[in-house]
Design an enzyme around this catalytic site. Structure first.
Site, mmCIF file in Angstrom:
data_model
loop_
_atom_site.group_PDB
_atom_site.id
_atom_site.type_symbol
_atom_site.label_atom_id
_atom_site.label_comp_id
_atom_site.label_asym_id
_atom_site.label_seq_id
_atom_site.Cartn_x
_atom_site.Cartn_y
_atom_site.Cartn_z
ATOM 1 N N LYS A 285 78.157 79.655 3.207
ATOM 2 C CA LYS A 285 78.349 79.406 1.780
ATOM 3 C C LYS A 285 77.163 78.631 1.206
ATOM 4 O O LYS A 285 76.829 78.772 0.032
ATOM 5 C CB LYS A 285 79.632 78.605 1.551
ATOM 6 C CG LYS A 285 80.926 79.384 1.799
ATOM 7 C CD LYS A 285 82.134 78.532 1.427
ATOM 8 C CE LYS A 285 83.401 78.920 2.152
ATOM 9 N NZ LYS A 285 84.157 80.009 1.590
ATOM 10 N N GLU B 31 81.807 70.689 -4.137
ATOM 11 C CA GLU B 31 81.844 71.398 -5.425
ATOM 12 C C GLU B 31 82.694 70.628 -6.406
ATOM 13 O O GLU B 31 83.680 69.993 -6.019
ATOM 14 C CB GLU B 31 82.481 72.787 -5.251
ATOM 15 C CG GLU B 31 81.552 73.812 -4.710
ATOM 16 C CD GLU B 31 82.233 75.166 -4.560
ATOM 17 O OE1 GLU B 31 83.359 75.359 -5.046
ATOM 18 O OE2 GLU B 31 81.607 76.034 -3.927
ATOM 19 N N HIS C 89 95.330 79.350 -1.168
ATOM 20 C CA HIS C 89 94.026 79.999 -1.269
ATOM 21 C C HIS C 89 93.996 81.408 -0.682
ATOM 22 O O HIS C 89 92.939 81.976 -0.453
ATOM 23 C CB HIS C 89 92.922 79.147 -0.617
ATOM 24 C CG HIS C 89 92.867 77.758 -1.165
ATOM 25 N ND1 HIS C 89 92.708 77.500 -2.501
ATOM 26 C CD2 HIS C 89 92.974 76.556 -0.569
ATOM 27 C CE1 HIS C 89 92.721 76.197 -2.701
ATOM 28 N NE2 HIS C 89 92.890 75.589 -1.552
ATOM 29 N N ARG D 160 81.977 93.319 2.695
ATOM 30 C CA ARG D 160 82.825 94.348 3.330
ATOM 31 C C ARG D 160 83.755 94.927 2.278
ATOM 32 O O ARG D 160 83.755 94.486 1.137
ATOM 33 C CB ARG D 160 83.666 93.689 4.423
ATOM 34 C CG ARG D 160 84.445 92.505 3.845
ATOM 35 C CD ARG D 160 85.452 91.932 4.788
ATOM 36 N NE ARG D 160 85.841 90.603 4.385
ATOM 37 C CZ ARG D 160 86.721 90.313 3.444
ATOM 38 N NH1 ARG D 160 87.310 91.288 2.774
ATOM 39 N NH2 ARG D 160 87.020 89.065 3.142
HETATM 40 P P1 ADP Z 1 87.527 81.039 1.489
HETATM 41 O O1 ADP Z 1 86.203 81.518 1.969
HETATM 42 O O2 ADP Z 1 88.223 80.184 2.490
HETATM 43 O O3 ADP Z 1 88.400 82.143 0.939
HETATM 44 P P2 ADP Z 1 86.662 80.312 -1.175
HETATM 45 O O4 ADP Z 1 85.447 79.517 -1.364
HETATM 46 O O5 ADP Z 1 86.574 81.774 -1.432
HETATM 47 O O6 ADP Z 1 87.226 80.041 0.281
HETATM 48 O O7 ADP Z 1 87.819 79.711 -2.064
HETATM 49 C C1 ADP Z 1 89.146 80.168 -1.937
HETATM 50 C C2 ADP Z 1 89.978 79.730 -3.136
HETATM 51 O O8 ADP Z 1 89.928 78.301 -3.299
HETATM 52 C C3 ADP Z 1 89.501 80.261 -4.483
HETATM 53 O O9 ADP Z 1 90.005 81.556 -4.738
HETATM 54 C C4 ADP Z 1 90.059 79.221 -5.437
HETATM 55 O O10 ADP Z 1 91.437 79.436 -5.638
HETATM 56 C C5 ADP Z 1 89.917 77.924 -4.667
HETATM 57 N N1 ADP Z 1 88.621 77.231 -4.997
HETATM 58 C C6 ADP Z 1 87.454 77.396 -4.360
HETATM 59 N N2 ADP Z 1 86.483 76.629 -4.922
HETATM 60 C C7 ADP Z 1 87.058 75.956 -5.925
HETATM 61 C C8 ADP Z 1 86.590 74.992 -6.904
HETATM 62 N N3 ADP Z 1 85.338 74.572 -6.918
HETATM 63 N N4 ADP Z 1 87.479 74.525 -7.810
HETATM 64 C C9 ADP Z 1 88.775 74.938 -7.799
HETATM 65 N N5 ADP Z 1 89.265 75.822 -6.918
HETATM 66 C C10 ADP Z 1 88.433 76.334 -5.993
#
Ligand code: ADP
Length: 670
Positions: free
Chosen positions: A123, A207, A242, A299
């Site tokens: 990431k 973040e 999530h 993917r």
């Molecule tokens: P993973 O790779 O584990 O799926 P992500 O980075 O894609 O993690 O985040 C998964 C979920 O977490 C997102 O769809 C959102 O709901 C929540 N999320 C991620 N980053 C943030 C953020 N900065 N603020 C609020 N919610 C977040």
């Protein structure tokens, strides 16, 4: 323009299982490309194995010993002459070492180049690249200095609340919400521990925590010649921990302008890493429409069908053509959106019990009819096992209509028609989301489920008299005794093997069901075509028909329900809700029958207890003996008042199906 040699794909090995393997095979068949499935011990009889042209065994059930073993998979591809591998999603789909090994062995990996997988694998690294491609990022920190002091300082700079994320995290793991500076260290330590345990690396990102965001993602596609397009967006805001639960396309309320900006941004980002094939850019979207890059999935996504439904394209076909070296089948201006699609993920799980996976045999499966409006991507059929080894998702149900409200209505109906028995599912929970006013009004956020948790989990279904009546009608119709004079004996009933009693009067029948330690009696009285059914304080006059598992009960209105019986447990599916009723003991017939003869064992089993002696008089329905069969105890009861003339077995004895258990003389009735 770049020149690319086209290499035809002739045979594809699918390095996956379940619904996605079945989905891929469907397109391979359409394209007349041979398919090779893989299977572990647990999957010997799985659907993807029977659908494929060939199947190769790759080892024990745990994925680490089968579906994740790159060397075994490559060997299987070589042995079967497959010149390409489709990794599906999960398992090895985003593993660049695996993609590299495919390349080294001259096998086409149906996915992006290894360099692109690597670029997006972390990431932190992905953010660097996106920053250069001028893709908006969530304000945050993703640099090399990982000292505790620096991380805290950066968190303060960003402003609490912040989200800690493991750079190599995925699937919602390795993330912590931190509300204040005081809580920072503790959360950092535990997040790092989880990251080490799950991903073997504890590099952390910080973040800004976006309040009430939506998850909106863009589907992109690139070919080997440097062309790229986007196939619009999906809204995946309905999540639990999530993890996506419901996805839809297009995203409700998105302006055409924003859609285009996001799409162009995603294509620009994909081109910046020389991307090839299907990819998804995930964005968080603020209430004001600001969007921030979160991550790229290199993917095919679980939720790709909603994009297929609104664009009319087959994304697996696009993947195969891109992997062969063909140019994209169309340009951006030729891609159009049509209508609205919604997908729900149907899981074998128990929402009422912390969503715990529910494993076991799918004893009964009835699904809505598939047509232009309803699509089911499933990897199971009735009789299959949901094992402990893999993800318990059993199907994806996708609906399409011209409008979003039309699609919601279609989903409502389709979920009502999705009946599963043997394992628990989340279908009623999904129905509750689909009929929630905020969902209907497009008020979406990633916290939707948390906010509405109580009403979504209100899954209680009071059992009442009418359910016992339905169960009795089912048992009656199922027994075949419903054809007045010409009697076929009830297959389900222990009395089916009773010899010596002919039950040729169906003027009245009684049934009993237990519920919370109470016995509920249902009596059915027959009068020409109508049945008067009574249970406790409820009486209805009805006609009832059974067509396989479909029971229709007609009073002033017609009620249709589906019924499944496993031993004494009867499940009634009424408008998408499953009601479980337990038959207390065998149904018995009343009337002027000659109830003399021998009582026989209804099935193979062991006598647990015998309550009566030779010469004893017994009342109708009095327990005579207990038989244990198939891990359940069955009480054998007197079919009428009478005298026991002989007892043939004692406790502990094994008895065969149909063997006489006792001899019995019924009292003469006046
Ligand atoms: P993973 O790779 O584990 O799926 P992500 O980075 O894609 O993690 O985040 C998964 C979920 O977490 C997102 O769809 C959102 O709901 C929540 N999320 C991620 N980053 C943030 C953020 N900065 N603020 C609020 N919610 C977040």
């Amino acid at each position: 323009m770049t020149q690319v040699n086209v290499t035809p794909i002739k045979k594809v090995l699918i390095a996956n299982r379940g619904e996605i393997a079945c989905r891929i095979i469907r397109t391979l068949k359409k394209l007349d490309i041979d398919s090779v499935a893989l299977y572990s011990d647990a999957d010997k009889t799985s659907q993807h194995v029977s659908l494929a042209d060939e199947a190769v065994y790759i080892g024990p059930s745990p994925a680490a010993e089968s579906y994740l073993c790159a060397d075994k998979i490559i060997a299987a591809a070589k042995r079967t002459g497959a010149n390409a591998i489709h990794p599906g999603y999960g398992f090895l789909s985003e593993n660049s070492n695996f993609a590299r090994t495919c390349d080294e062995n001259g096998i086409i990996f149906i996915g992006p180049p290894t360099s692109a997988i690597d670029a997006m694998g972390s990431k932190a690294a992905a953010k660097d690249i996106m920053e250069k491609a001028e893709v908006p990022l969530v304000p945050g920190y993703h640099e090399e200095d990982q000292s505790d002091a620096r991380l805290l300082e950066e968190a303060k700079k960003i402003g609490f609340p912040v989200l800690l994320k493991a750079a190599l995290g995925g699937g919602g793991k390795g993330m912590r919400l931190v509300e204040s500076a005081e809580e920072f260290q503790e959360n950092l330590d535990s997040c790092k521990r989880e990251a080490i345990a799950s991903f073997g690396d504890d590099f952390m990102l910080i973040e800004k925590y976006i309040n009430e965001p939506r998850h909106v993602e863009i589907q992109v596609f690139c070919d080997q010649l440097g062309n790229g397009v986007y196939l619009f967006e999906r809204d995946c805001s309905i999540q639990r921990r999530h993890q996506k639960v419901i996805e839809e396309a297009p995203a409700p309320g998105l302006s055409e302008e924003l859609r285009k900006t996001m799409g162009d941004t995603a294509v620009r980002a994909a081109k910046s890493i020389n991307y090839v094939g299907a990819g998804t850019f995930e964005f968080l979207m603020d209430a004001d429409g600001s969007f921030y890059f979160m991550e790229m999935n290199t993917r095919l996504q679980v939720e790709h069908p909603v994009t297929e439904k609104i664009t009319g394209q087959d994304l697996v076909e696009w993947q195969i053509r891109a992997a062969e070296g063909h140019p994209l089948p169309c340009e951006q201006s030729e891609l159009t959106r049509n209508g609205h699609a919604i997908e729900v993920r149907i899981y074998a799980e128990t929402p009422e019990n912390e969503f715990l996976p529910s494993t076991g045999k799918i004893q009964y499966l009835r699904t809505p009819e598939e047509n232009d409006h309803v699509r089911i991507d499933s990897g199971v059929v009735q009789g299959d096992e949901v094992s402990v080894y893999y993800d318990p998702m059993i199907a994806k149900l996708i609906v399409w209509d011209k409008t979003r409200s039309g699609a919601i209505h279609r989903m409502d109906k389709a979920l009502q028609e999705y009946c599963v028995d043997g394992v628990n599912t989340n279908t009623e929970f999904l129905s509750n989301i689909n009929s929630n006013a905020d969902f209907i009004n497009g008020k979406l956020s990633t916290h939707f489920i948390e906010h509405h948790n109580e009403s979504l989990l209100a899954l209680d279904k009071p059992i009442n008299d009418i359910h016992f009546i339905y169960a009795a009608l089912y048992q009656h119709l199922q027994s075949g005794l419903s054809n007045a004079s010409n009697v076929a004996l009830d297959q389900q009933s222990p009395w089916s093997n009773v010899q010596g009693w002919t039950m040729n009067s169906t003027a009245n029948r009684s049934f009993r069901f237990t519920f919370e330690d109470e016995i509920n009696h249902v009596s059915l009285a027959f009068n020409a075509n109508t049945i008067t059914a009574s249970c406790n304080d409820t009486t209805i006059n009805c006609e009832a028909y059974l067509d396989g598992d479909k029971l229709t009960v007609i009073t002033e209105q017609a009620q249709q329900l589906y019924v499944n019986q496993v031993e004494s447990l009867i499940t009634l599916f009424i408008q998408g809700k499953a009601y479980k009723v337990t038959a207390y003991s065998a149904e018995y017939a009343s009337g002027d029958d000659d109830n003399n003869g021998q009582l026989t064992a209804p099935m193979n089993g062991r006598i647990v207890d015998v309550f009566v002696k030779t010469g004893e008089s017994v009342e109708l329905d009095q327990p005579l003996a207990i038989l244990e069969a198939m891990k359940m105890e069955h009480t054998i009861r007197a079919p009428a008042a009478g005298i026991i003339s002989e007892v043939f077995y004692s406790p502990g004895d094994l008895i065969d199906d149909g063997a006489p258990l006792l001899a019995f003389e019924a009292e003469d009735e006046e």
